[in-house]
Design a protein around this motif. Structure first.
Motif, PDB file in Angstrom:
ATOM      1  N   ALA A  79       0.492  -1.030   0.110  1.00  0.00           N
ATOM      2  CA  ALA A  79      -0.195   0.435  -0.115  1.00  0.00           C
ATOM      3  C   ALA A  79       0.909   1.185  -0.028  1.00  0.00           C
ATOM      4  O   ALA A  79       0.661   2.591  -0.443  1.00  0.00           O
ATOM      5  CB  ALA A  79      -0.704   0.330   1.518  1.00  0.00           C
ATOM      6  N   LEU A  80       2.378   1.121   0.793  1.00  0.00           N
ATOM      7  CA  LEU A  80       2.529   2.837   0.800  1.00  0.00           C
ATOM      8  C   LEU A  80       3.230   2.802  -0.851  1.00  0.00           C
ATOM      9  O   LEU A  80       3.478   4.146  -1.367  1.00  0.00           O
ATOM     10  CB  LEU A  80       3.290   2.117   1.706  1.00  0.00           C
ATOM     11  CG  LEU A  80       5.315   3.215   2.218  1.00  0.00           C
ATOM     12  CD1 LEU A  80       4.729   4.635   2.969  1.00  0.00           C
ATOM     13  CD2 LEU A  80       5.467   3.352   3.051  1.00  0.00           C
ATOM     14  N   ILE A  81       4.113   1.117  -0.813  1.00  0.00           N
ATOM     15  CA  ILE A  81       4.295   1.772  -2.509  1.00  0.00           C
ATOM     16  C   ILE A  81       3.457   1.827  -3.365  1.00  0.00           C
ATOM     17  O   ILE A  81       3.909   2.710  -4.173  1.00  0.00           O
ATOM     18  CB  ILE A  81       5.348   0.486  -2.979  1.00  0.00           C
ATOM     19  CG1 ILE A  81       6.000   0.255  -1.832  1.00  0.00           C
ATOM     20  CG2 ILE A  81       5.478   0.438  -4.258  1.00  0.00           C
ATOM     21  CD1 ILE A  81       6.863  -1.427  -2.830  1.00  0.00           C
ATOM     22  N   GLY A  82       2.326   1.911  -3.336  1.00  0.00           N
ATOM     23  CA  GLY A  82       1.216   2.078  -4.260  1.00  0.00           C
ATOM     24  C   GLY A  82       1.429   3.751  -4.362  1.00  0.00           C
ATOM     25  O   GLY A  82       0.704   4.160  -5.162  1.00  0.00           O
ATOM     26  N   LYS A  83       1.179   4.631  -3.019  1.00  0.00           N
ATOM     27  CA  LYS A  83       0.912   5.424  -2.022  1.00  0.00           C
ATOM     28  C   LYS A  83       2.362   6.437  -3.402  1.00  0.00           C
ATOM     29  O   LYS A  83       1.463   7.119  -3.660  1.00  0.00           O
ATOM     30  CB  LYS A  83       0.623   6.531  -1.611  1.00  0.00           C
ATOM     31  CG  LYS A  83      -0.565   5.351  -0.938  1.00  0.00           C
ATOM     32  CD  LYS A  83      -0.993   5.634   0.613  1.00  0.00           C
ATOM     33  CE  LYS A  83      -1.821   5.197   1.159  1.00  0.00           C
ATOM     34  NZ  LYS A  83      -2.063   5.968   3.159  1.00  0.00           N
ATOM     35  N   ILE A  84       3.108   5.661  -2.653  1.00  0.00           N
ATOM     36  CA  ILE A  84       4.206   6.675  -3.452  1.00  0.00           C
ATOM     37  C   ILE A  84       4.380   6.536  -5.223  1.00  0.00           C
ATOM     38  O   ILE A  84       4.569   7.256  -6.421  1.00  0.00           O
ATOM     39  CB  ILE A  84       5.576   5.739  -3.063  1.00  0.00           C
ATOM     40  CG1 ILE A  84       6.087   6.101  -1.770  1.00  0.00           C
ATOM     41  CG2 ILE A  84       7.207   6.386  -4.095  1.00  0.00           C
ATOM     42  CD1 ILE A  84       6.910   5.229  -0.951  1.00  0.00           C
TER      43      ILE A  84
END
Length: 50
Positions: free
Chosen positions: A3-8
């Motif tokens: 999820a964090l990678i997706g937001k970045i």
């Protein structure tokens, strides 16, 4: 973590636009050129206090 990678990844165009800003590049280059002087002089400051 995904999820964090997706937001970045979603914010990537914004970060690329900011990185192309000529004023921010000038500030970054100024810090990069001053950093060795600061690090080198901090060694002497530590030696002076010993």
């Amino acid at each position: 973590m995904d999820a964090l990678i997706g937001k970045i990844e979603k914010a990537k165009p914004f970060f690329e636009k900011v990185s192309r800003n000529k004023y921010l590049k000038a500030i970054r280059d100024g810090f990069m050129s001053a950093m060795p002087v600061v690090l080198f002089s901090s060694i002497f400051m530590l030696l002076a206090y010993v």
